[in-house]
Structure formats: structure tokens, C-alpha cells
Design a protein around this motif. Structure first.
Motif, mmCIF file in Angstrom:
data_model
loop_
_atom_site.group_PDB
_atom_site.id
_atom_site.type_symbol
_atom_site.label_atom_id
_atom_site.label_comp_id
_atom_site.label_asym_id
_atom_site.label_seq_id
_atom_site.Cartn_x
_atom_site.Cartn_y
_atom_site.Cartn_z
ATOM 1 N N ILE A 144 -0.611 48.858 54.520
ATOM 2 C CA ILE A 144 -0.314 50.157 53.920
ATOM 3 C C ILE A 144 -0.467 50.031 52.405
ATOM 4 O O ILE A 144 -0.375 48.931 51.858
ATOM 5 N N PRO A 145 -0.705 51.147 51.708
ATOM 6 C CA PRO A 145 -0.902 51.083 50.254
ATOM 7 C C PRO A 145 0.334 50.544 49.532
ATOM 8 O O PRO A 145 1.467 50.921 49.842
ATOM 9 N N VAL A 146 0.099 49.665 48.579
ATOM 10 C CA VAL A 146 1.181 49.089 47.780
ATOM 11 C C VAL A 146 0.839 49.255 46.304
ATOM 12 O O VAL A 146 -0.189 48.762 45.840
ATOM 13 N N LYS A 147 1.700 49.960 45.589
ATOM 14 C CA LYS A 147 1.538 50.107 44.143
ATOM 15 C C LYS A 147 2.292 48.967 43.470
ATOM 16 O O LYS A 147 3.497 48.795 43.670
ATOM 17 N N THR A 181 4.812 54.474 54.852
ATOM 18 C CA THR A 181 3.385 54.739 54.653
ATOM 19 C C THR A 181 2.911 54.284 53.276
ATOM 20 O O THR A 181 1.710 54.237 53.028
ATOM 21 N N LYS A 182 3.854 53.950 52.398
ATOM 22 C CA LYS A 182 3.488 53.424 51.086
ATOM 23 C C LYS A 182 4.672 52.647 50.513
ATOM 24 O O LYS A 182 5.831 52.890 50.869
ATOM 25 N N ASP A 200 10.182 51.867 49.432
ATOM 26 C CA ASP A 200 9.196 52.489 50.315
ATOM 27 C C ASP A 200 9.697 53.857 50.749
ATOM 28 O O ASP A 200 10.825 54.250 50.449
ATOM 29 N N ASP A 201 8.849 54.589 51.459
ATOM 30 C CA ASP A 201 9.204 55.927 51.928
ATOM 31 C C ASP A 201 9.596 55.914 53.403
ATOM 32 O O ASP A 201 9.480 56.927 54.092
#
Length: 231
Positions: A144-147, A181-182, A200-201
Motif C-alpha cells: 500500500i502507498p507509504v508517505k 489503504t495508506k 494509517d487510515d
């Protein structure tokens, strides 16, 4: 903080029982102060001993990672190359052996991949380039996207390893259990201390149960004098 007040009254000099009581109270206060100092010294030694154990464990993991990379892994790579050379040198009539040799080479490749995962679990080689680089790599392979925000320099190698495994476990929980999801991963230095946060969300609800990965992280972080908060 005063422990008592002593009032001088010459008439009390004949009260031996009072003098004995005062002496006993003073002796007790001195003993309590001595015990407090002793406890503080013992706690300091416990912290120092724990730090030495952590550092020794880290160095042992580094040694094991090098041994895996330079020893068994290299031998397997060499074996795979020798099998490939043998496969190319086979006469045409021995072509029936090629599928079996392909399977052997594939199994050797799988063994190498397993060893690399084991070595990464012991200590990721990417940490040689610093925590920021290792966290960037961790984000790149995430499903999943990771900032990632990592405006940090180098810190003690054993601290970098502890922070990396905290991020790994948190990211794994976000994917497997929180249905996130992120993810946002942040590692910064504030007032000389390293702060790592993973948010995370997802649905949340993580609990550091005894024997769980999160409980192990509590111990790993505490060994460096840090704290782990799960919100």
C-alpha cells in the motif's frame, strides 16, 4: 523536605527515652537516604547493563548477517552458476536432463531468496546506508502507498535497527490487521532524541499482547531507554 524539627529544652536532657527516640529517627533518616542512593546506583547499573546487552546483540546480528551473505549465500550462488554451466555443456542427446537441472537451479534460487529474507530479518543490509535509506526501501516494497518523511542524519546503529523494526511491525499491522489503504511514516530528531511515528487510515485497535510482535517492540525500544506508544 525536612523530616522533623528539634527544639532545645534543657529540661528534656534528663528524658533519656526522648533522646533515644530522636537518635533512632535520625538513624532511620540516614539509612533511608543511603538506601535511596543505593537503589539509584543499582538502577543506573541495570540500565548500563541492558545497554551493553543490546549493543552486544546488535553486533552479533551484524556478524550473522555478514556470515550469511559472505558464506552460505555465496556458496549457493556459485552452485547455481556451476549447474548452469553444466547445463549449457550437455550434449544434445542429454536434453532430457535440462528440465531437472532447471528445477534444481530454481530451488537454489529459492534457497538464496529465503536466506536473504532471514538476513534482512536479522539486520537489513540497507541500514549500512542509514535509517532514512532503509525506511525508503521499506516503503517501496509495501503493498500500500507509504508517505515517508525522514529528515534525519545518522544515529547509533543499534538505535537505527530498533527504529527500523518498529516501522516494519507497524507497517505489517497496518496492512494485515487494520485494513489500511495508506500509511504515513515519519522519523525525525527532536531535542537530540529520535522520534518515529507510523499512522494509517485503518480501523485501529492494535494491542501489545504478551508474546506478540508489538510486545517485543516494547522491550526492544525500552532497552534503548525509549518508549513505545500505541494509539
Amino acid at each position: 523536605m525536612p523530616t522533623g524539627v528539634l527544639l532545645h529544652d534543657p529540661a528534656l536532657l534528663e528524658r533519656r527515652d526522648l533522646l533515644d527516640g530522636i537518635l533512632a529517627a535520625a538513624t532511620l533518616s540516614i539509612e533511608i537516604a543511603r538506601l535511596r542512593v543505593e537503589v539509584r546506583l543499582q538502577l543506573a547499573e541495570v540500565h548500563a547493563s541492558r545497554a551493553r546487552i543490546v549493543e552486544a546483540g546488535y553486533e552479533e546480528r551484524r556478524r550473522l548477517e555478514r556470515d550469511v551473505h559472505d558464506g552460505v549465500q555465496q556458496r549457493l550462488v556459485s552452485l547455481g552458476m556451476r549447474i548452469r554451466r553444466l547445463q549449457r555443456s550437455l550434449p544434445r542427446e542429454a536434453g532430457i536432463l535440462r528440465p531437472a537441472l532447471d528445477q534444481i537451479v530454481g530451488e537454489v534460487g529459492s534457497a538464496i531468496a529465503d536466506l536473504r529474507q532471514i538476513a534482512a530479518g536479522v539486520r537489513p543490509a540497507r541500514l549500512d546506508d542509514g535509517l532514512a535509506a532503509a525506511l525508503q526501501d521499506l516503503a517501496r516494497v509495501s503493498p500500500i502507498p507509504v508517505k515517508v518523511e525522514t529528515p534525519i542524519g545518522r544515529v547509533a546503529p543499534s538505535v537505527e535497527a530498533a527504529a527500523y523494526f518498529v516501522a516494519c511491525e507497524a507497517l505489517t499491522n497496518a496492512v494485515k490487521h487494520a485494513s489500511a489503504t495508506k500509511v504515513a511514516l515519519r522519523a525525525v530528531r527532536e531535542n537530540g532524541a529520535l522520534h518515529v511515528s507510523v499512522s494509517d487510515d485503518g480501523v485501529g485497535g492494535a494491542v501489545a499482547r504478551r508474546g506478540s510482535g508489538l510486545a517485543g517492540l516494547h522491550d526492544r525500544v525500552a532497552a534503548h531507554g525509549g518508549t513505545l506508544e500505541i494509539l
